[in-house]
Structure formats: C-alpha cells, structure tokens
Write a protein that holds these residues in place. Structure first.
Motif, PDB file in Angstrom:
ATOM      1  N   PHE A  72       0.861  -1.182   0.000  1.00  0.00           N
ATOM      2  CA  PHE A  72       0.000   0.000   0.000  1.00  0.00           C
ATOM      3  C   PHE A  72       0.904   1.241   0.000  1.00  0.00           C
ATOM      4  CE2 PHE A  72      -4.260  -1.634   1.425  1.00  0.00           C
ATOM      5  CZ  PHE A  72      -3.904  -2.976   1.584  1.00  0.00           C
ATOM      6  N   ARG A  73       0.592   2.223  -0.865  1.00  0.00           N
ATOM      7  CA  ARG A  73       1.359   3.472  -0.851  1.00  0.00           C
ATOM      8  C   ARG A  73       0.670   4.489   0.066  1.00  0.00           C
ATOM      9  NH1 ARG A  73       2.005   8.512  -2.700  1.00  0.00           N
ATOM     10  NH2 ARG A  73      -0.162   8.544  -3.360  1.00  0.00           N
ATOM     11  N   HIS A  74       1.463   5.150   0.887  1.00  0.00           N
ATOM     12  CA  HIS A  74       0.893   6.174   1.780  1.00  0.00           C
ATOM     13  C   HIS A  74       1.651   7.480   1.624  1.00  0.00           C
ATOM     14  CE1 HIS A  74      -1.748   3.600   4.267  1.00  0.00           C
ATOM     15  NE2 HIS A  74      -0.864   2.657   4.019  1.00  0.00           N
ATOM     16  N   ASP A  75       0.918   8.592   1.529  1.00  0.00           N
ATOM     17  CA  ASP A  75       1.565   9.905   1.562  1.00  0.00           C
ATOM     18  C   ASP A  75       1.868  10.218   3.020  1.00  0.00           C
ATOM     19  OD1 ASP A  75       1.386  10.827  -1.256  1.00  0.00           O
ATOM     20  OD2 ASP A  75      -0.749  10.446  -0.895  1.00  0.00           O
ATOM     21  N   PHE A  76       3.066  10.711   3.264  1.00  0.00           N
ATOM     22  CA  PHE A  76       3.490  10.975   4.648  1.00  0.00           C
ATOM     23  C   PHE A  76       2.619  12.070   5.297  1.00  0.00           C
ATOM     24  CE2 PHE A  76       5.991  13.414   7.709  1.00  0.00           C
ATOM     25  CZ  PHE A  76       6.491  12.420   8.528  1.00  0.00           C
ATOM     26  N   GLY A  77       2.451  13.197   4.613  1.00  0.00           N
ATOM     27  CA  GLY A  77       1.781  14.338   5.255  1.00  0.00           C
ATOM     28  C   GLY A  77       0.593  14.875   4.489  1.00  0.00           C
ATOM     29  N   PRO A  78       0.797  15.998   3.751  1.00  0.00           N
ATOM     30  CA  PRO A  78      -0.341  16.698   3.155  1.00  0.00           C
ATOM     31  C   PRO A  78      -1.216  15.821   2.290  1.00  0.00           C
ATOM     32  CG  PRO A  78       1.691  17.870   2.719  1.00  0.00           C
ATOM     33  CD  PRO A  78       2.065  16.614   3.396  1.00  0.00           C
ATOM     34  N   LYS A  79      -2.490  16.166   2.277  1.00  0.00           N
ATOM     35  CA  LYS A  79      -3.438  15.427   1.441  1.00  0.00           C
ATOM     36  C   LYS A  79      -4.210  16.396   0.553  1.00  0.00           C
ATOM     37  CE  LYS A  79      -2.889  11.247   2.734  1.00  0.00           C
ATOM     38  NZ  LYS A  79      -1.554  11.558   3.212  1.00  0.00           N
ATOM     39  N   LEU A  80      -4.411  17.592   1.076  1.00  0.00           N
ATOM     40  CA  LEU A  80      -5.279  18.510   0.371  1.00  0.00           C
ATOM     41  C   LEU A  80      -4.467  19.405  -0.554  1.00  0.00           C
ATOM     42  CD1 LEU A  80      -8.406  18.984   1.026  1.00  0.00           C
ATOM     43  CD2 LEU A  80      -7.583  21.278   1.483  1.00  0.00           C
ATOM     44  N   PHE A  81      -4.858  19.458  -1.816  1.00  0.00           N
ATOM     45  CA  PHE A  81      -4.082  20.190  -2.817  1.00  0.00           C
ATOM     46  C   PHE A  81      -4.977  21.239  -3.454  1.00  0.00           C
ATOM     47  CE2 PHE A  81      -2.290  19.687  -7.366  1.00  0.00           C
ATOM     48  CZ  PHE A  81      -1.438  20.771  -7.199  1.00  0.00           C
ATOM     49  N   THR A  82      -4.661  22.509  -3.191  1.00  0.00           N
ATOM     50  CA  THR A  82      -5.389  23.615  -3.836  1.00  0.00           C
ATOM     51  C   THR A  82      -4.364  24.450  -4.607  1.00  0.00           C
ATOM     52  OG1 THR A  82      -5.119  24.948  -1.840  1.00  0.00           O
ATOM     53  CG2 THR A  82      -7.218  23.790  -2.079  1.00  0.00           C
ATOM     54  N   MET A  83      -4.853  25.350  -5.439  1.00  0.00           N
ATOM     55  CA  MET A  83      -4.029  26.277  -6.220  1.00  0.00           C
ATOM     56  C   MET A  83      -2.943  25.588  -7.069  1.00  0.00           C
ATOM     57  SD  MET A  83      -3.678  29.460  -3.609  1.00  0.00           S
ATOM     58  CE  MET A  83      -3.414  30.635  -4.903  1.00  0.00           C
ATOM     59  N   PRO A  84      -3.331  24.637  -7.927  1.00  0.00           N
ATOM     60  CA  PRO A  84      -2.319  23.988  -8.779  1.00  0.00           C
ATOM     61  C   PRO A  84      -1.625  24.970  -9.712  1.00  0.00           C
ATOM     62  CG  PRO A  84      -4.536  23.427  -9.494  1.00  0.00           C
ATOM     63  CD  PRO A  84      -4.685  24.166  -8.211  1.00  0.00           C
ATOM     64  N   ASN A  85      -2.244  26.154  -9.885  1.00  0.00           N
ATOM     65  CA  ASN A  85      -1.614  27.174 -10.744  1.00  0.00           C
ATOM     66  C   ASN A  85      -0.219  27.548 -10.258  1.00  0.00           C
ATOM     67  OD1 ASN A  85      -3.302  28.359  -8.579  1.00  0.00           O
ATOM     68  ND2 ASN A  85      -2.380  30.262  -9.246  1.00  0.00           N
ATOM     69  N   LEU A  86       0.009  27.388  -8.937  1.00  0.00           N
ATOM     70  CA  LEU A  86       1.338  27.738  -8.408  1.00  0.00           C
ATOM     71  C   LEU A  86       2.399  26.747  -8.896  1.00  0.00           C
ATOM     72  CD1 LEU A  86       0.389  28.708  -4.732  1.00  0.00           C
ATOM     73  CD2 LEU A  86       0.828  30.234  -6.667  1.00  0.00           C
ATOM     74  N   ILE A  87       1.993  25.496  -9.116  1.00  0.00           N
ATOM     75  CA  ILE A  87       2.926  24.488  -9.666  1.00  0.00           C
ATOM     76  C   ILE A  87       3.115  24.791 -11.158  1.00  0.00           C
ATOM     77  CG2 ILE A  87       3.329  22.019 -10.086  1.00  0.00           C
ATOM     78  CD1 ILE A  87       3.159  22.442  -7.170  1.00  0.00           C
ATOM     79  N   GLU A  88       2.002  25.092 -11.812  1.00  0.00           N
ATOM     80  CA  GLU A  88       2.099  25.385 -13.256  1.00  0.00           C
ATOM     81  C   GLU A  88       3.036  26.566 -13.510  1.00  0.00           C
ATOM     82  OE1 GLU A  88      -1.751  25.659 -15.005  1.00  0.00           O
ATOM     83  OE2 GLU A  88      -2.098  23.517 -14.754  1.00  0.00           O
ATOM     84  N   ASP A  89       2.956  27.575 -12.626  1.00  0.00           N
ATOM     85  CA  ASP A  89       3.825  28.761 -12.790  1.00  0.00           C
ATOM     86  C   ASP A  89       5.302  28.379 -12.771  1.00  0.00           C
ATOM     87  OD1 ASP A  89       1.632  30.339 -12.858  1.00  0.00           O
ATOM     88  OD2 ASP A  89       1.826  31.145 -10.823  1.00  0.00           O
ATOM     89  N   ILE A  90       5.652  27.403 -11.919  1.00  0.00           N
ATOM     90  CA  ILE A  90       7.072  27.011 -11.807  1.00  0.00           C
ATOM     91  C   ILE A  90       7.549  26.438 -13.141  1.00  0.00           C
ATOM     92  CG2 ILE A  90       8.679  25.417 -10.654  1.00  0.00           C
ATOM     93  CD1 ILE A  90       6.788  25.606  -8.193  1.00  0.00           C
ATOM     94  N   PRO A 100       0.532  25.734  -0.764  1.00  0.00           N
ATOM     95  CA  PRO A 100       0.514  26.978  -1.542  1.00  0.00           C
ATOM     96  C   PRO A 100       1.432  28.060  -0.958  1.00  0.00           C
ATOM     97  CG  PRO A 100      -1.725  26.195  -1.162  1.00  0.00           C
ATOM     98  CD  PRO A 100      -0.826  25.344  -0.328  1.00  0.00           C
ATOM     99  N   LEU A 101       1.396  28.215   0.366  1.00  0.00           N
ATOM    100  CA  LEU A 101       2.215  29.279   0.951  1.00  0.00           C
ATOM    101  C   LEU A 101       3.705  28.944   0.878  1.00  0.00           C
ATOM    102  CD1 LEU A 101       0.120  30.565   3.989  1.00  0.00           C
ATOM    103  CD2 LEU A 101       0.069  31.256   1.610  1.00  0.00           C
ATOM    104  N   CYS A 102       4.042  27.658   1.000  1.00  0.00           N
ATOM    105  CA  CYS A 102       5.455  27.270   0.848  1.00  0.00           C
ATOM    106  C   CYS A 102       5.932  27.597  -0.571  1.00  0.00           C
ATOM    107  CB  CYS A 102       5.637  25.772   1.105  1.00  0.00           C
ATOM    108  SG  CYS A 102       5.471  25.340   2.839  1.00  0.00           S
ATOM    109  N   LEU A 103       5.072  27.343  -1.565  1.00  0.00           N
ATOM    110  CA  LEU A 103       5.447  27.661  -2.951  1.00  0.00           C
ATOM    111  C   LEU A 103       5.598  29.172  -3.116  1.00  0.00           C
ATOM    112  CD1 LEU A 103       3.131  25.137  -4.828  1.00  0.00           C
ATOM    113  CD2 LEU A 103       5.610  24.996  -4.583  1.00  0.00           C
ATOM    114  N   ASN A 104       4.731  29.927  -2.428  1.00  0.00           N
ATOM    115  CA  ASN A 104       4.871  31.386  -2.480  1.00  0.00           C
ATOM    116  C   ASN A 104       6.182  31.835  -1.843  1.00  0.00           C
ATOM    117  OD1 ASN A 104       2.517  31.880  -3.826  1.00  0.00           O
ATOM    118  ND2 ASN A 104       1.333  32.474  -2.043  1.00  0.00           N
TER     119      ASN A 104
END
Ligand SMILES: Cc1cc2nc3c(=O)[nH]c(=O)nc-3n(C[C@H](O)[C@H](O)[C@H](O)COP(=O)(O)OP(=O)(O)OC[C@H]3O[C@@H](n4cnc5c(N)ncnc54)[C@H](O)[C@@H]3O)c2cc1C
Length: 487
Positions: free
Chosen positions: A49-67, A473-477
């Motif tokens: 089974f794959r598990h994500d360690f921490g965050p689950k909720l993903f908003t503002m994908p535009n910040l990834i697209e900007d990179i 999102p704020l870390c990306l900012n």
C-alpha cells in the motif's frame, strides 16, 4: 562566473526554489538529510500500500504550473492532476452528512438542501472570501512583508484602504457566527483554522479566505498521488541540472564578515555565494547559526498544532466515504481547548480520513484502501504519546465504526502511527509542529520570520515556518518570494 547557491533541505519550498534559481542561471546544490526529497510532502510503502506521509489537500495547482512555465518547460511531461468533484464529505454523529463540492454553485445548492435558509449567507461568505483573497494576495502572500517596496504598490494601497474589510481583528469563530445560525455550519467553517495549525477561537477571520480556495477555485488531486508534486518538481530540477546530495545533514552555516559564505557537513566545508535554509526556522537558529541571536518573536513564538496520524492498510473498500472525509467532534470548543490549553487530545476528536486509493488505483491492492487518519494534536511538550496514541486509537476506531456503521477494526491489516515526536525526527520540525508557528493571535500574519536575514548578508529562508506560512501553496509562495529577492 555563475553564482553558486546552496539550499538546505528539499521540502516543497526548497525544491521549487532550486528550479526557480537554476532557471535564472545560478548553480544550485540541494543538501537533504533524508534519502529522498519532499520532507513532509513525501511518501512510503507499508507492504504493498502506498501512503503519503503528510499533506493530502491540494489547492491552487496554478502555483505548480507557474514554476514549469517560468522554467520554460511543458508541465504535461512531468505532472498531471484532476479537480475533485467533492472537496470533502462531512459527517456528524447524529447522522447528518454534507458533501462540500469544489464548485461554488454546487456547494451553495448543497447548503440549500442540507441547511435550509443558510445558502444566501454562504454565497455572501464565499463572495467576500474571494474579495479578501484578491486584496491580500499581493501584499501578504506573494511579497516580502519586510521590504518597503511591497507597501509602495497600487495593490498594497488598495489592501490598506480596505483593511477593515479583511476581518483581521476578529476571530474566525466570531466571524462565522456573524454569518451563520446553524451550529453545524459554524463548526464546518471553523475547521479551516486547522489549515495553519491554529484554533478558530483565536486565529484571525482573515482565514476565511480559504473558502475561496476550496469551494471556488476547487480541490485537486495529482494523478499519481499528492507526493507526486515533490517528485515531479525533483525530476524537473534534475533535468535542469540542479545537484542533489542525499543523506547529507548540514551542521552549520559558515559566516564571514557578516555574510553567509558556505555550509559545513561532517567538518567538510562547501562554499557558496548564497545560502538558503528550507529547514524549520527555529532549528536553523538552534543548530546552524549557533551564537546568533534569534529574533525576539521567534524566541517567544507559539508552535502550531501537530498531529497524530494513523496509516492503515484496509482489506476492504468503503463505499460510504469519499477521498477526503471529516467526522466531527461533538464539542468543537472542548476539542480546541484540549489542543491549545490542556495540551492533550479530547476523547471525542474530529477525525479526518483520506483514501487516495479511491482515485489513484495503484495506491492499494484491488478491493482494498489506503487510509490516512489525522487527528489534530498539540505540539510535543513532553506528553506521554505512547499512552495518548493507545487511548486515541480505541476512541477513533469506535467513532469511525459507529459513523460508517461497520466494525472497522478487523479490516486494518497494516498500520503505522506517527506522533509529534516522529514528525520532529523525520522532518526536523521543532516540537513536531506542522506549520511552524501557530496563527493563534490576530496579528500573527505580521510576525512570521522574514524570508531573508536582516543581520547576515546572502542568507535567505523559505518553507512553512517563515513568511507567508505553512501548507503547500504558501510554501510555494515563499520560494517565489525568495527567488524574487535574489537578483
Ligand atoms: C501530517 C501532515 C499533514 C499535513 N496536511 C497538509 C495539507 O493537507 N495541505 C497542506 O497544504 N499542507 C499540509 N501539511 C503541511 C505541509 O506539509 C508543509 O507546510 C509543507 O510540506 C512544508 O514544506 P517545507 O518546504 O517547509 O519543508 P519540509 O517538508 O518541512 O521539509 C524540510 C526538509 O529539509 C530537510 N532538512 C531539515 N534540516 C536539514 C539539514 N540541517 N540539512 C539537510 N536537510 C535538512 C528535512 O529532512 C526535510 O526534507 C501537513 C503536514 C503534515 C506533517
């Protein structure tokens, strides 16, 4: 000659910044103490089974697209994601269920169906949330609060003129009570205080801007799971020529004539023109800048809340839950009183369940699910976590079983448990806090550590424990802000 940059840590902010600076022509080396990238935003396998360690909720994908866009690279080769129809499914123990849709009109319609007569106020709340977000984003979220130039723009003048409309000097709970009569709706809208590790009774009403992100712009899920955000940024960084050094914990930052000139690891020095710490800001001072005074507000800060996380391999799939689910506590006030005053966990806590395998099919064997259960907890201050997790495990199994009307205990076939102690050890976050300092005061947005050192030249900071704050999102900012500060 190209300037050399060293980044300490490959959390989401460190990764994003490595790409931004490499794209600007710097030579970038990232030193990471773990054997893999991502920090809190990484994953692991428990059996198959794959598990994500921490965050689950993903908003503002535009910040990834900007990179990707700023690096001049097509994102499609690296990263794909989809919008979730239902952002979160909410359960109360009287049987009430509410589907919070990503789309604002569907969300408002569901309020109309489930909370008769409150839909107009919800519509107004979301509308105001958007207005507040657009007012604050340039001044609070996308720029350094510690540079005069930030305050000289037209956006800043607009934000300052509308200061009172931002609801900064009222608590989130008081704001929500102004809008809604139904206790369940207040509870639901209060819960967003936990997104920066705070209490709705203490944090500022400005936190209401999250409504715009979640129920207007929407909630998303990467096709390969949320940790793929880190892995796709890592792949891009490698392709651009960023150098990564794993299992490499930096011991100190070397300072000469009030300038950062390198880092030291196992008594070996590595020179650089610019040093950036993506490490928790408190630990950066404690461990890497020994002899340098911490700013007053860092010394006296209150850490954000932490969490106890249960990663469960479930041998069955559950049709009555969604990807993101919340089973509310019967007493929200008591719950937060336990976390922030009693420094313990209430016997009937709010339970968050996430099962990414509902949409990322490879995350669990056929007919099974990967469950991530998160309970908000105080940061570590010497509690008996062994005892707490045992009691908590019993309490939440009872709570989930009674809500889903099925005894889940026999379905748990694999388990890993994380307390604030392991969060501190695995990601070097002081006291295991999830978001650095808490925002449990109305002025907290103004007292996060700046993204640069005022005393040491060429030293910068990014990530969840500095301005503008924690969460993806704020870390990306923060990465974008540091990149803009470095010419
Ligand atoms: C259980 C949990 C649930 C969460 N849920 C959400 C959520 O749903 N949505 C959301 O947006 N956010 C969530 N968060 C918060 C989010 O994960 C963080 O705000 C964000 O990932 C922090 O990123 P960062 O860039 O600050 O680096 P971190 O992830 O803190 O990583 C720092 C990295 O630096 C490395 N490092 C530290 N010191 C050194 C050193 N001296 N030398 C070398 N390497 C070093 C560490 O090993 C680590 O890899 C959650 C966090 C946790 C733990």
């Amino acid at each position: 000659m190209k300037k050399k940059v060293i980044i300490i840590g490959s959390g989401i902010a460190g990764l994003a910044l490595s790409i931004r600076l490499k794209s600007k022509g710097y030579n970038v080396d990232v030193f990471e103490k773990n054997e893999n990238v991502g920090g809190k935003l990484s994953d692991f396998y428990l059996d198959n089974f794959r598990h994500d360690f921490g965050p689950k909720l993903f908003t503002m994908p535009n910040l990834i697209e900007d990179i990707f866009e700023d690096a001049g690279v097509n994102i499609d080769k690296y990263f794909k994601y989809d919008k979730l129809d239902i952002a979160c499914k909410y359960f109360w123990d009287d049987g009430h269920i509410f589907n919070a849709y990503s789309d604002s009109q569907k969300f408002i319609h569901e309020v109309h169906t489930k909370f008769n007569k409150e839909e107009n106020m919800v519509e107004e709340y979301i509308f105001n949330s958007k207005k507040k977000f657009n007012l604050v984003k340039k001044i609070f979220l996308e720029n350094s609060l510690h540079k005069i130039s930030t305050y000289l723009s037209l956006d800043s003048v607009k934000a300052i003129l509308n200061f009172l409309k931002l609801n900064i000097f009222i608590s989130l709970n008081s704001l929500n009570k102004r809008y809604f009569k139904d206790e369940k709706l207040i509870q639901l809208f209060n819960r967003f205080a936990t997104y920066n590790g705070s209490s709705p009774y203490l944090t500022s009403g400005i936190m209401s801007i999250i409504q715009h992100l979640e129920h207007d712009l929407g909630v998303f899920m990467p096709r390969k799971g949320i940790s793929d955000i880190s892995y796709s940024l890592y792949n891009l960084a490698i392709d651009l020529g960023v150098k990564f050094h794993f299992n490499s914990e930096i011991d100190s930052i070397i300072i000469k004539n009030k300038s950062a000139v390198g880092v030291s690891i196992n008594k070996m020095n590595h020179k650089a023109d610019i040093i950036i710490s993506n490490m928790d800001i408190n630990l950066t001072y404690d461990r890497l800048l020994k002899g340098y005074k911490k700013p007053f507000f860092i010394k006296n800060y209150q850490p954000s809340s932490s969490a106890v996380v249960f990663y469960w391999n479930m041998n069955k799939s559950f049709s009555n839950i969604n990807v993101h689910n919340i089973i509310f506590s019967r007493d929200q006030k008591k719950e937060f009183d336990y976390i922030f005053n009693k420094k313990s966990i209430y016997e009937d806590p709010t339970v968050y369940i996430c099962s990414t395998s509902k949409i990322v099919k490879e995350d669990a064997p056929t007919g099974c699910e990967n469950w991530f259960i998160l309970i908000n907890s105080p940061f570590d201050s010497g509690q008996d976590w062994k005892k707490i997790k045992k009691t908590l495990r019993n309490n939440i199994i009872k709570k989930i079983s009674s809500t889903l009307k099925v005894d889940i205990e026999s379905n748990i076939v694999g388990e890993k448990i994380l307390t604030p102690i392991e969060i501190e050890i695995e990601t070097l976050s002081k006291f295991g806090s999830l978001y650095g300092s808490s925002s449990n005061s109305l002025q907290s947005a103004f007292i996060r550590h700046p993204n640069f050192s005022k005393k040491i030249n060429n030293l910068y900071f990014c990530g969840g424990s500095v301005h503008p704050g924690g969460g993806i999102p704020l870390c990306l900012n923060s990465a974008k802000i540091v990149s803009d500060l470095i010419n």
